[in-house]
Design an enzyme around this catalytic site. Structure first.
Site, PDB file in Angstrom:
ATOM      1  N   LYS A  22       0.842  -1.213   0.000  1.00  0.00           N
ATOM      2  CA  LYS A  22       0.000   0.000   0.000  1.00  0.00           C
ATOM      3  C   LYS A  22       0.869   1.251   0.000  1.00  0.00           C
ATOM      4  O   LYS A  22       0.652   2.172  -0.779  1.00  0.00           O
ATOM      5  CB  LYS A  22      -0.898   0.005   1.240  1.00  0.00           C
ATOM      6  CG  LYS A  22      -1.554   1.346   1.490  1.00  0.00           C
ATOM      7  CD  LYS A  22      -2.390   1.355   2.741  1.00  0.00           C
ATOM      8  CE  LYS A  22      -1.694   1.838   3.974  1.00  0.00           C
ATOM      9  NZ  LYS A  22      -1.488   3.303   4.060  1.00  0.00           N
ATOM     10  N   ASN A  23       1.863   1.274   0.895  1.00  0.00           N
ATOM     11  CA  ASN A  23       2.640   2.507   1.056  1.00  0.00           C
ATOM     12  C   ASN A  23       3.493   2.830  -0.159  1.00  0.00           C
ATOM     13  O   ASN A  23       3.945   3.953  -0.314  1.00  0.00           O
ATOM     14  CB  ASN A  23       3.511   2.426   2.312  1.00  0.00           C
ATOM     15  CG  ASN A  23       2.671   2.600   3.570  1.00  0.00           C
ATOM     16  OD1 ASN A  23       1.528   3.053   3.491  1.00  0.00           O
ATOM     17  ND2 ASN A  23       3.218   2.224   4.717  1.00  0.00           N
ATOM     18  N   CYS A 121      -3.971  13.081  12.958  1.00  0.00           N
ATOM     19  CA  CYS A 121      -4.675  11.809  12.891  1.00  0.00           C
ATOM     20  C   CYS A 121      -4.497  11.112  14.225  1.00  0.00           C
ATOM     21  O   CYS A 121      -3.813  11.624  15.111  1.00  0.00           O
ATOM     22  CB  CYS A 121      -4.192  10.951  11.734  1.00  0.00           C
ATOM     23  SG  CYS A 121      -2.662  10.130  12.065  1.00  0.00           S
ATOM     24  N   ARG A 126       1.532  14.511  13.376  1.00  0.00           N
ATOM     25  CA  ARG A 126       1.975  14.290  11.999  1.00  0.00           C
ATOM     26  C   ARG A 126       2.018  15.563  11.145  1.00  0.00           C
ATOM     27  O   ARG A 126       1.260  15.702  10.177  1.00  0.00           O
ATOM     28  CB  ARG A 126       1.135  13.201  11.332  1.00  0.00           C
ATOM     29  CG  ARG A 126       1.204  11.902  12.100  1.00  0.00           C
ATOM     30  CD  ARG A 126       0.462  10.781  11.437  1.00  0.00           C
ATOM     31  NE  ARG A 126       1.239  10.122  10.398  1.00  0.00           N
ATOM     32  CZ  ARG A 126       0.813   9.072   9.707  1.00  0.00           C
ATOM     33  NH1 ARG A 126      -0.370   8.577   9.941  1.00  0.00           N
ATOM     34  NH2 ARG A 126       1.569   8.516   8.794  1.00  0.00           N
ATOM     35  N   ASP A 312       4.865   0.354  11.978  1.00  0.00           N
ATOM     36  CA  ASP A 312       3.618  -0.228  11.469  1.00  0.00           C
ATOM     37  C   ASP A 312       3.423  -1.687  11.890  1.00  0.00           C
ATOM     38  O   ASP A 312       2.396  -2.289  11.563  1.00  0.00           O
ATOM     39  CB  ASP A 312       3.582  -0.142   9.939  1.00  0.00           C
ATOM     40  CG  ASP A 312       3.170   1.239   9.458  1.00  0.00           C
ATOM     41  OD1 ASP A 312       2.829   2.082  10.303  1.00  0.00           O
ATOM     42  OD2 ASP A 312       3.193   1.460   8.238  1.00  0.00           O
ATOM     43  N   ARG A 405      -8.494  -0.166   4.533  1.00  0.00           N
ATOM     44  CA  ARG A 405      -7.579   0.814   3.942  1.00  0.00           C
ATOM     45  C   ARG A 405      -6.269   0.147   3.532  1.00  0.00           C
ATOM     46  O   ARG A 405      -5.610   0.600   2.596  1.00  0.00           O
ATOM     47  CB  ARG A 405      -7.256   1.915   4.957  1.00  0.00           C
ATOM     48  CG  ARG A 405      -8.413   2.823   5.267  1.00  0.00           C
ATOM     49  CD  ARG A 405      -7.913   3.979   6.098  1.00  0.00           C
ATOM     50  NE  ARG A 405      -6.637   4.414   5.588  1.00  0.00           N
ATOM     51  CZ  ARG A 405      -5.596   4.793   6.323  1.00  0.00           C
ATOM     52  NH1 ARG A 405      -5.705   4.836   7.628  1.00  0.00           N
ATOM     53  NH2 ARG A 405      -4.466   5.151   5.774  1.00  0.00           N
TER      54      ARG A 405
END
Ligand code: UD1
Length: 433
Positions: A22-23, A121, A126, A312, A405
């Protein structure tokens, strides 16, 4: 809102194919804005985040074609012959922070852009100051009002020396995309070294950019006047891989083989899992995780920039430690507020105390018991799934839109290994993370 219900206590056995990252995928999609030619991304994960970014790119004039072929082949063709609008509205940017990274490519291609600030968030403030400073160093004129960044570089961006005060993955990627089309040479110091940066740099090079040193703290970019289209396979998702490696160790008697993976990308995690008592075997593109019958041992981790332990994967590793023998210390050094999963794990019976200064002490318990829990962010949701797999009885994870997501077909992949997991459909609209 959908929920996931899972009946814990079943050892997992089987293969799990790892999807594209995803990233990486979302940054590569943004990079496609840098050329008027088509960019074909293969090994594309189909996720809420990639769909959302697709919607944003379409506003700029990108034509998107998705193809799903046999054997799980998934590709996305992105073609932006012309930028028809360089405006990214708050409504779309707030839903996914990484979409802020369209600012650099829009600016580099058109000389101007108006992009909403992403806002905070749940895992921390961030800020995006490093992104903006890097673009300013490249000659952009930046104004901020009413929550929007107005960036201008009517005569194009200019190469510069950019030294980051600390490592930022997002800012490095952002500045890299912009520098690719700047006039002259840009030198990055203290750049992030994450594999997704290397993936982006190599894809940009395939598009005609001149980037060297990606994957090291010093990168040199010789700007070019235009980039061309290319075909690029998205790197495997090391966070998804690490999550399933941990899921494969949640129950005694499990044996899970990850396929389509690059084991070296999760080297530190696999070392920690071995230390905890898992048996791990790797080949060039598979990782097999075996968990014997006894309890695992408590192991300490500290999150760090790559190649350190990924932030993560912190929550998922903590889930495993809740049942380990002894006390483990989990230190989070990247984000200030990344322990929201702790109270939820507590609902399952875990014994964790959050100390001052980004540290949690996990005292292993003999047993977790299923309960209703709430997903608070993407990786925290994965942690609750892992804990639920190990817990006795039924766990229901609420707000799984977070999981959607970043995890493709999570229920399918886990049930193929024997997990008792199902999605309960809800009707509520998707909310922001
Ligand atoms: C981070 C992680 C990345 C992970 C992603 C999603 C690191 C170094 N980065 O990337 O691996 O996939 O979250 O969870 O582990 N910061 C500023 N100003 C800025 C940019 C960042 O102060 O302009 C701070 C952040 O608040 C954070 C640190 O720098 O404390 C690292 O952030 P950064 O790497 O940019 O975050 P992401 O790109 O989101």
């Amino acid at each position: 809102m959908d929920r996931i219900a899972l009946e814990g206590g079943v050892p997992l056995k089987g293969d799990i194919p790892v999807s594209g990252a995803k990233n990486s995928a979302i940054k590569l999609m943004a990079a496609s804005l840098l050329t008027s030619e088509p960019v074909r991304l293969t090994n594309m994960p189909r996720l809420a985040d990639t769909r959302l970014l697709g919607r944003l790119l379409q506003r700029f004039g990108t034509q998107i074609t998705e193809t799903n072929g046999p054997d799980g082949h998934q590709e996305t063709l992105l073609h932006t012959p012309e930028i028809t609008s360089a405006f990214a509205p708050y409504d779309l940017v707030r839903q996914m922070r990484a979409s802020f990274n369209v600012l650099g490519p829009l600016l580099a291609r058109t000389g101007h852009a108006k992009v909403s600030l992403p806002g905070g968030c749940t895992i921390g403030a961030r800020p995006v100051d490093l992104h903006l400073k890097a673009l300013e160093a490249l000659g952009a004129h930046i104004d901020m009002h009413e929550g929007y960044v107005f960036a201008q570089a009517p005569r194009g961006l200019k190469g510069a020396e950019i030294e980051f005060p600390f490592v930022s993955v997002g800012a490095t990627e952002h500045a890299l995309m912009a520098a690719a089309l700047a006039h002259g040479t840009t030198v990055f110091k203290n750049a992030a070294c994450e594999p997704e940066i290397v993936d982006l740099a190599e894809c940009l090079n395939a598009m005609g950019a001149k980037i060297s040193g990606a994957g090291t703290p010093t990168m040199v970019v010789e700007g070019v006047t235009s980039l061309k289209g290319t075909d690029w396979a998205v790197i495997c998702d090391r966070i998804e891989a690490g999550t399933y490696a941990l899921a494969g160790a949640a129950m005694p008697g499990s044996e899970v083989r990850l396929t389509k993976v690059r084991p070296e990308l999760i080297g530190i995690l696999l070392d920690k899992m071995r230390e905890a008592g898992c048996e791990i075997e790797t080949t060039a593109d598979t990782v097999t995780i075996r968990r014997g019958q006894g309890r695992l041992k408590a192991v300490d981790i500290t999150t760090e920039v790559y190649p350190g332990f990924a932030t993560d994967l912190q929550a998922q590793f903590m889930a495993l430690m809740t049942l380990a023998e002894g006390e483990s210390t989990v230190r989070e050094t990247i984000f200030e507020n990344r322990f929201m999963h702790v109270p939820e794990l507590g609902r399952l019976g875990a014994n964790i105390s959050v100390q001052h200064g980004g540290e949690a002490k996990v005292t292993g318990v003999e047993e977790l018991r299923g309960a209703q829990v709430m997903a608070t962010d993407l990786r925290a949701s994965a942690c609750l799934i892992i804990a639920g797999l190990a817990a006795r009885g039924e766990t229901v994870v609420n707000r799984v839109y977070h999981l959607d997501r970043g995890f493709e077909n999570l229920e399918g992949k886990l049930s193929a290994c024997g997990a008792n997991i199902r999605r309960i459909k809800g009707n509520d609209p998707i909310e922001e993370e």
